[in-house]
Design a protein around this motif. Structure first.
Motif, PDB file in Angstrom:
ATOM      1  N   ALA A  30       3.459  -1.110   2.115  1.00  0.00           N
ATOM      2  CA  ALA A  30       4.422  -0.321   2.887  1.00  0.00           C
ATOM      3  C   ALA A  30       4.620   1.070   2.295  1.00  0.00           C
ATOM      4  O   ALA A  30       5.098   1.969   2.987  1.00  0.00           O
ATOM      5  N   ASN A  31       4.300   1.240   1.030  1.00  0.00           N
ATOM      6  CA  ASN A  31       4.363   2.571   0.410  1.00  0.00           C
ATOM      7  C   ASN A  31       3.515   2.566  -0.860  1.00  0.00           C
ATOM      8  O   ASN A  31       3.427   1.555  -1.559  1.00  0.00           O
ATOM      9  N   TRP A  32       2.935   3.730  -1.146  1.00  0.00           N
ATOM     10  CA  TRP A  32       2.141   3.924  -2.360  1.00  0.00           C
ATOM     11  C   TRP A  32       2.556   5.259  -2.963  1.00  0.00           C
ATOM     12  O   TRP A  32       2.332   6.305  -2.387  1.00  0.00           O
ATOM     13  N   THR A  33       3.214   5.196  -4.103  1.00  0.00           N
ATOM     14  CA  THR A  33       3.625   6.403  -4.821  1.00  0.00           C
ATOM     15  C   THR A  33       2.698   6.610  -6.015  1.00  0.00           C
ATOM     16  O   THR A  33       2.478   5.690  -6.807  1.00  0.00           O
ATOM     17  N   LYS A  34       2.169   7.831  -6.139  1.00  0.00           N
ATOM     18  CA  LYS A  34       1.252   8.167  -7.230  1.00  0.00           C
ATOM     19  C   LYS A  34       1.886   9.214  -8.140  1.00  0.00           C
ATOM     20  O   LYS A  34       2.487  10.173  -7.656  1.00  0.00           O
ATOM     21  N   ILE A  35       1.705   9.036  -9.437  1.00  0.00           N
ATOM     22  CA  ILE A  35       2.092  10.038 -10.419  1.00  0.00           C
ATOM     23  C   ILE A  35       0.871  10.299 -11.300  1.00  0.00           C
ATOM     24  O   ILE A  35       0.290   9.358 -11.858  1.00  0.00           O
ATOM     25  N   ARG A  36       0.504  11.557 -11.441  1.00  0.00           N
ATOM     26  CA  ARG A  36      -0.642  11.925 -12.259  1.00  0.00           C
ATOM     27  C   ARG A  36      -0.247  13.077 -13.178  1.00  0.00           C
ATOM     28  O   ARG A  36       0.200  14.130 -12.719  1.00  0.00           O
ATOM     29  N   GLU A  57       0.905   0.307 -13.513  1.00  0.00           N
ATOM     30  CA  GLU A  57       0.772  -0.195 -12.151  1.00  0.00           C
ATOM     31  C   GLU A  57       1.961  -1.090 -11.846  1.00  0.00           C
ATOM     32  O   GLU A  57       2.177  -2.102 -12.527  1.00  0.00           O
ATOM     33  N   LEU A  58       2.740  -0.707 -10.834  1.00  0.00           N
ATOM     34  CA  LEU A  58       3.929  -1.463 -10.451  1.00  0.00           C
ATOM     35  C   LEU A  58       3.706  -2.061  -9.071  1.00  0.00           C
ATOM     36  O   LEU A  58       3.447  -1.338  -8.103  1.00  0.00           O
ATOM     37  N   THR A  62       4.694  -0.730  -2.736  1.00  0.00           N
ATOM     38  CA  THR A  62       5.606  -1.628  -2.025  1.00  0.00           C
ATOM     39  C   THR A  62       4.755  -2.582  -1.217  1.00  0.00           C
ATOM     40  O   THR A  62       3.959  -2.144  -0.374  1.00  0.00           O
ATOM     41  N   ILE A  63       4.925  -3.883  -1.450  1.00  0.00           N
ATOM     42  CA  ILE A  63       4.023  -4.871  -0.854  1.00  0.00           C
ATOM     43  C   ILE A  63       4.811  -5.848   0.005  1.00  0.00           C
ATOM     44  O   ILE A  63       5.784  -6.458  -0.447  1.00  0.00           O
ATOM     45  N   THR A 123      10.319   1.915  -4.984  1.00  0.00           N
ATOM     46  CA  THR A 123       8.947   2.130  -5.448  1.00  0.00           C
ATOM     47  C   THR A 123       8.743   3.571  -5.887  1.00  0.00           C
ATOM     48  O   THR A 123       8.128   3.848  -6.926  1.00  0.00           O
ATOM     49  N   ARG A 124       9.254   4.500  -5.106  1.00  0.00           N
ATOM     50  CA  ARG A 124       9.121   5.922  -5.434  1.00  0.00           C
ATOM     51  C   ARG A 124       9.905   6.270  -6.688  1.00  0.00           C
ATOM     52  O   ARG A 124       9.396   6.918  -7.612  1.00  0.00           O
ATOM     53  N   SER A 125      11.176   5.838  -6.735  1.00  0.00           N
ATOM     54  CA  SER A 125      12.032   6.151  -7.879  1.00  0.00           C
ATOM     55  C   SER A 125      11.486   5.552  -9.165  1.00  0.00           C
ATOM     56  O   SER A 125      11.440   6.213 -10.216  1.00  0.00           O
TER      57      SER A 125
END
Length: 808
Positions: free
Chosen positions: A170-176, A321-322, A359-360, A337-339
């Motif tokens: 439902a959502n994929w947040t990436k931090i690089r 990986e969360l 978010t799964i 998920t984002r926070s």
């Protein structure tokens, strides 16, 4: 000092003032939604699914409709609406298929609750049972059944979230940040671990309850136990395509929320029942069992961490990986998920970082906001993991944290540079470590160990959190002077037990230099008459509403001084005031009372000037930006609050039984507004944190049935379970905060669990990686140790996972 001078110097900040709403609540005079009975009110019940995943073949409602006293029956086919906060994915009643155990498939409104229950029992539902998706690993497989096959057609907030159509993501947040692979190559040690949390119920004292009346011309009034009346109004209007002026939301006293009452839940259903029943008000009061399965819970989390460190113990790289199990619907889970993604490293400086936070969807009760907003869950992983990394490089856990914790000038995962006013996590850690005598045993503790089967363990864990909120988060306050010179305050912030009513009264008192008995902060919230507030979440209430109140007070004083200056024939700059009067500083005998100014001043001959004194204050979060969707870089944090917990425990080396002897907690709160309220927040959060650590968590069977949907099978701590608790306030003032204060509402729950896990490991050298920690988990770990340097072998019942340490 004259009496007037003493009045002028009246101060409220830092005083231990008893809660202003305490007497009403203790005496039973405080009104909650469940106390309310409206003329002609009907009572609602719902038919819930006994299956986690099934097609709805048919629903037979004729017997229920014909039952005397039944005024309305609804099924999902009659409701062409979708509800959602950030991703609009939920039906008011299930249509075509049910997606989790306990989901509502039909609803009834009747003249009594008993008739409504009889009608629900008469509704017959035929299901075609389907195989549920219960495991997040299974949900991510390309061959997995899709919980939401139409995910690609749902509307969502595209600036912040990224659902992946034709998957269960439902959502994929990436931090690089930086170059992770290069830094791993330069690391002397690489440590990997996996840490797990189950779903947990909020368990507010007051279950969800709402009343709605759908009136003529589509005018809707809602009374609800909710944290965010304006969110309820806004989402309700979006769902039904109504203008905001058509919907009025009233929130009286609220018996706790902890995030579970932050969104929109029962309100659309009772409104639809009211409309079908001809406009009579309809009330739905959830049972405790319905709290567990019909209504939302905390998301489950599996957290995989890989850390590279130098030979001297400096963290060089971290890959995180969360995997968030949001259950059947996205609700707040996508924002959690984002926070969690941009905070996932904890209060540590990681120069090279890679975060994927997902978010799964699964066929379980859906997840939502919970005190800590994901930080309780991922801090369990990060703070247990930091101990493993410290051990791998041969460092004491305290020294390791000193080396790697953030400080002014540190750069966060999203590229934000912490200012000198960002708080001091090291001071919090040192305070709790000193209090428990970290690293050594007292004479009493040594004596306990000499009994042979017990070992004393001491562990600590750090924490941080910033408010998770949109970039345009704003609030307002209205301060009105009554004809007798007293002051009433209206804000949109909801009192859910955190003590905001009292804290804001103290801020108003301090700003006006009026005593508290002159201040009345209204508890009941009404979207028709109260100023806007985004939501009562995120530990932002004291900062944002406090600042709005200060501005409103200054506005009121400026308006009062302007009128008084005309009356006293001077300039506003020449004036000062006490609780009762405004006077000329150089000539105090020249004065006018506040009561004569409050509603407009009248001269002896009858001419009047001024008018009602009303101060208006607004505040909007400063400097926030959306995150870049590919790199996660940006500024999502209004301010950070840091803290630390330390725990002393006693462990039986033969049976694995353990007990928590002492908890010490320290938070950098910026400035203490009310010591008693602060300690109350700390104590409440610590106890909730112990519940997460020791006993709470959803248990499902293989078909997705929730096995512990009550407080008999799902225990929470009581007063009888409390250890010695010490609380410490660190004060390093926040520039943007009211009188320097920071929020701390959620923080006291974060990192309690890993502090216990670290203490148990200190005592008996076992590494527990899954919550809750039960006696049998420690026993299993004790009996699975093989060799002096092997932490944990053999994974029993999925409770513990092996750590991997690579020395290069």
């Amino acid at each position: 000092m004259t009496e007037s001078d003493r009045e002028y110097s009246y101060s409220s900040i830092g005083k231990d003032i008893h809660r202003l709403d305490a007497l009403k609540k203790l005496s039973g005079q405080a009104v909650y939604v469940n106390d309310m009975i409206l003329p002609g009110m009907l009572y609602a019940r719902v038919k819930r699914s006994p299956h986690a995943h099934a097609k709805i073949v048919s629903i037979e409602t004729s017997k229920a409709r014909s039952l005397p006293g039944v005024r309305a029956v609804l099924t999902g086919k009659e409701l062409p609406y979708k509800v959602g906060l950030y991703l609009v994915d939920k039906d008011i009643l299930a249509k075509e298929e049910v997606r989790h155990y306990g989901e509502a498939v039909a609803a009834v409104a009747a003249e009594t609750a008993e008739i409504a229950k009889q009608a629900i029992d008469l509704i017959e539902v035929e299901y075609e049972v389907l195989k549920p998706v219960l495991d997040i690993k299974e949900a991510l497989l390309p061959t997995s059944a899709l919980v939401h096959p139409n995910l690609g057609s749902y509307s969502y907030l595209s600036a912040a979230f990224t659902p992946i159509p034709k998957t269960n993501v439902a959502n994929w947040t990436k931090i690089r940040k930086g170059n992770v692979e290069k830094a791993f190559g330069e690391s002397a040690y690489i440590v990997e671990g996996t840490y797990e949390n189950p779903s947990v119920q909020h368990v507010p004292l007051e279950c969800h309850v709402a009343i709605a009346q759908w009136g003529i011309a589509d005018k809707v009034t809602i009374w609800t136990s909710a944290q965010s009346p304006f969110t309820v109004r806004n989402l309700f209007c979006k769902t039904f395509s109504l203008p905001l002026q058509n919907v009025r939301v009233i929130v009286p006293n609220v018996g706790g929320g902890f995030g579970g009452k932050a969104g929109i839940h029962l309100e659309p259903l009772v409104a639809c029942l009211s409309r079908k029943a001809g406009g009579f008000p309809v009330k739905f009061q959830a049972s405790r069992e319905e709290e567990f399965s019909l209504l939302p819970c905390r998301c489950a989390l599996t957290y995989k961490i890989k850390t590279g460190v130098s030979s001297k113990g400096k963290i060089l790289a971290q890959k995180m990986e969360l995997f968030w199990d949001s259950g059947a619907y996205a609700d707040y889970a996508v924002n959690i998920t984002r926070s969690a993604g941009y905070s996932a490293a904890g209060p540590y400086e990681i120069p090279n970082a890679w975060v994927d936070s997902y978010t799964i969807y699964t066929n379980k009760p859906y997840g939502t906001a919970f005190r800590g907003f994901g930080h309780v869950e991922f801090h369990w992983g990060i703070e247990r993991h930091m101990n493993q990394v410290a051990k791998a490089v041969g460092m004491d856990a305290l020294s390791f944290r000193h080396l790697n914790a953030v400080r002014p000038g540190s750069v966060t995962l999203t590229g934000e540079t912490l200012s000198p006013f960002s708080g001091n996590v090291l001071a919090c850690m040192d305070a709790v470590a000193s209090s428990i005598g970290y690293g050594k045993l007292s004479a009493e503790e040594k004596l306990l160990e000499e009994k042979g089967i017990f070992r004393i363990g001491k562990g600590l864990a750090l924490l941080h959190k910033a408010p998770a909120m949109p970039t345009n988060t704003s609030t307002a306050a209205i301060v009105k002077m009554q004809g007798d010179g007293t002051v009433s305050v209206n804000v949109g912030l909801t009192e859910i037990g955190q003590g905001s009513t009292t804290a804001l009264a103290q801020i108003v008192s301090e700003t006006l230099s009026f005593p508290l008995d002159r201040i009345d902060v209204k508890i009941e919230k009404d979207t028709d008459s109260d100023p806007y507030d985004w939501q009562t979440v995120a530990s932002k209430g004291l900062v944002m509403s406090g600042n709005a109140c200060i501005m409103a007070c200054k506005d009121l004083l400026a308006k009062g001084y302007a009128v008084a200056a005309q009356v006293l024939k001077t300039r506003p700059e020449e004036l000062s005031h006490t609780r009762d009067r405004v006077f000329v500083k150089a000539h105090p005998q020249l004065q006018v009372s506040w009561s004569n100014l409050a509603l407009g001043y009248s001269y002896p001959h009858g001419e009047s000037i001024g008018g009602p004194l009303i101060g208006i204050g607004t505040y909007i979060a400063q400097g926030l930006s959306n995150l870049d969707k590919e790199t996660g870089q940006g500024n999502p944090a209004m301010n950070w609050t840091f803290g630390a917990h330390a725990i002393v425990c006693k462990v039986n080396t033969q049976t694995g039984e353990f007990s928590v002897l002492k908890v010490v907690s320290a938070f950098d709160v910026g400035k203490v507004i009310n010591p008693g309220l602060l300690r109350g927040q700390m104590l409440g959060g610590i106890v909730q944190g112990l519940g997460t650590a020791l006993c709470e968590g959803y248990v499902f069977d293989t078909s997705g049935h929730l096995l512990n949907q009550n407080l008999t099978d799902n225990k929470i701590p009581t007063a009888m379970d409390l250890p010695v608790i010490e609380t410490i306030a660190i004060e390093s003032e926040q520039v943007e905060g009211p009188f320097g204060a920071r929020g701390v509402g959620e923080h006291s729950m974060i990192s309690v669990a890993p502090a216990l896990g670290n203490a148990i490991e200190d005592a008996v050298k076992v590494n527990i990686t899954r919550l809750p920690i039960r006696f049998e988990d420690v026993w299993r770990a004790l009996h699975s140790k093989k060799g002096e340097n092997h932490w944990l072998a053999g994974i029993l019942s999925g409770f513990c996972t092996e750590q991997h340490v690579q020395e290069k």
